[in-house]
Design an enzyme around this catalytic site. Structure first.
Site, PDB file in Angstrom:
ATOM      1  N   HIS A 128       0.851  -1.201   0.000  1.00  0.00           N
ATOM      2  CA  HIS A 128       0.000   0.000   0.000  1.00  0.00           C
ATOM      3  C   HIS A 128       0.884   1.247   0.000  1.00  0.00           C
ATOM      4  O   HIS A 128       0.857   2.027   0.954  1.00  0.00           O
ATOM      5  CB  HIS A 128      -0.915   0.014   1.220  1.00  0.00           C
ATOM      6  CG  HIS A 128      -1.820  -1.167   1.343  1.00  0.00           C
ATOM      7  ND1 HIS A 128      -1.377  -2.422   1.711  1.00  0.00           N
ATOM      8  CD2 HIS A 128      -3.154  -1.296   1.135  1.00  0.00           C
ATOM      9  CE1 HIS A 128      -2.411  -3.260   1.744  1.00  0.00           C
ATOM     10  NE2 HIS A 128      -3.497  -2.608   1.391  1.00  0.00           N
ATOM     11  N   HIS A 162     -14.743  -3.689   0.310  1.00  0.00           N
ATOM     12  CA  HIS A 162     -14.524  -2.431   1.028  1.00  0.00           C
ATOM     13  C   HIS A 162     -14.167  -1.318   0.072  1.00  0.00           C
ATOM     14  O   HIS A 162     -13.620  -1.551  -1.004  1.00  0.00           O
ATOM     15  CB  HIS A 162     -13.498  -2.551   2.157  1.00  0.00           C
ATOM     16  CG  HIS A 162     -12.068  -2.921   1.805  1.00  0.00           C
ATOM     17  ND1 HIS A 162     -11.712  -4.056   1.100  1.00  0.00           N
ATOM     18  CD2 HIS A 162     -10.892  -2.310   2.114  1.00  0.00           C
ATOM     19  CE1 HIS A 162     -10.390  -4.125   1.006  1.00  0.00           C
ATOM     20  NE2 HIS A 162      -9.868  -3.066   1.610  1.00  0.00           N
ATOM     21  N   GLU A 191      -8.829  -5.956  -4.410  1.00  0.00           N
ATOM     22  CA  GLU A 191      -7.777  -6.781  -3.788  1.00  0.00           C
ATOM     23  C   GLU A 191      -8.086  -8.275  -3.928  1.00  0.00           C
ATOM     24  O   GLU A 191      -7.179  -9.107  -3.899  1.00  0.00           O
ATOM     25  CB  GLU A 191      -7.632  -6.434  -2.292  1.00  0.00           C
ATOM     26  CG  GLU A 191      -7.011  -5.058  -2.046  1.00  0.00           C
ATOM     27  CD  GLU A 191      -6.927  -4.695  -0.565  1.00  0.00           C
ATOM     28  OE1 GLU A 191      -6.208  -3.728  -0.246  1.00  0.00           O
ATOM     29  OE2 GLU A 191      -7.589  -5.338   0.281  1.00  0.00           O
TER      30      GLU A 191
END
Ligand code: DHB
Ligand code: FE
Length: 280
Positions: free
Chosen positions: A59, A193, A240
């Protein structure tokens, strides 16, 4: 020869790492999350691999917008936990397996997947939180780990189909390694998410559970899902989940044994999903 015995799938929510590090795992909010991993910690103790091939995403900790590899294999002897703004997590360093990593790079690149070879890299919550969930808080991680970073942060991202096929190439690579090693392949990140924009907070339980069903029963069909469907249905960070298809592609072609399945909402902004599949 090396063999792949099982695959593990789990979300990597950074707040889970913080809850563990700060001694909050028994609090009412976190207790149901950690409860879902009780079986898994015991299972890992009883089925300790020699090496974990851990598919995760960075990230903007090791990489930045200056350099964005689509697929990067960690070939170093060790990897330090990254400083993500609050200092590095108080977790053990990650010991690599340079020999197996170099063999996988050789085999997979010759199979036409352009991996980036990384000889120095810090690893962030994408890799350390799955290890914490599966291992708790040990002095050292139970075995060497090969970090395999996938770009799902900056578009364009790889398709589910490419990830699934890459998993198959990784299987072929591991199974042609001339040492008797028991290898697990872990796919991490997800589930639904979205951390930004007007849809921040999006969770889609129906999509997530269907994804788990399809990942178990028909991964080849799931691999045809276009990336835009992940973003639409599971949120911008739900993409992801394509990383789970790499681990699934590394499994053999027989139906796997489902050892554990867990799903829980909420954990921070994310739906937590978790599977353990064994090769039969
Ligand atoms: C959260 C989830 C992530 O996958 C991440 O990388 C950062 C934050 C969250 O739920 O807060
Ligand atoms: Fe993430």
């Amino acid at each position: 020869m090396a063999r792949i015995s099982a695959s593990v799938y789990t979300s990597h929510v950074p707040a889970i790492g913080a809850a563990l590090d700060l001694g909050k795992s028994a609090e009412p909010y976190w207790q149901p999350v950690f409860k879902g991993y009780e079986f898994s910690k015991q299972w890992l103790k009883e089925n300790k691999p020699d090496v974990i091939f851990l598919v995760y995403n960075d990230h903007a900790s090791a990489f930045s917008l200056e350099l964005i590899p689509t697929f990067a294999i960690g070939c170093a002897a060790e990897f330090q936990p990254a400083d993500e703004g609050w200092g590095p997590r108080p977790v053990p360093k990650v010991v690599g397996h340079p020999e197996l990593a170099a063999h996988i790079a050789q085999s997979v690149i010759q199979d036409d997947f352009d991996l980036t070879i990384v000889n120095k890299m810090d690893v962030d919550h994408g890799l350390t939180v799955p290890l914490s969930l599966m291992c708790g808080q040990p002095e050292a991680w139970p075995c060497p780990v090969i970090p395999f970073a996938v770009n799902v942060v900056q578009y364009p991202v790889p398709s589910g189909r490419r990830c699934y096929n890459l998993g198959k190439a990784i299987r072929k690579a591991i199974e042609s390694f001339d040492q008797d090693l028991n290898v697990q392949v872990w796919g991490t990140g997800g589930m639904s998410h979205q951390l930004q924009g007007p849809r921040a907070g999006l969770i889609n339980k129906e999509f997530d559970n269907r994804f788990l069903d399809r990942l178990i029963a028909d991964p080849a069909d799931l691999a045809t899902l276009p990336h835009i469907d992940y973003v639409r249905e599971a949120g911008s960070e739900g993409i992801e989940l394509v990383m789970w298809l790499i681990a699934r592609g590394a499994m053999n072609d027989r139906p796997p044994k489902v050892r554990h399945r867990f799903y829980h909402v909420p954990a921070s902004n994310t739906a937590v999903g978790h599977l353990i599949l064994e090769n039969v």
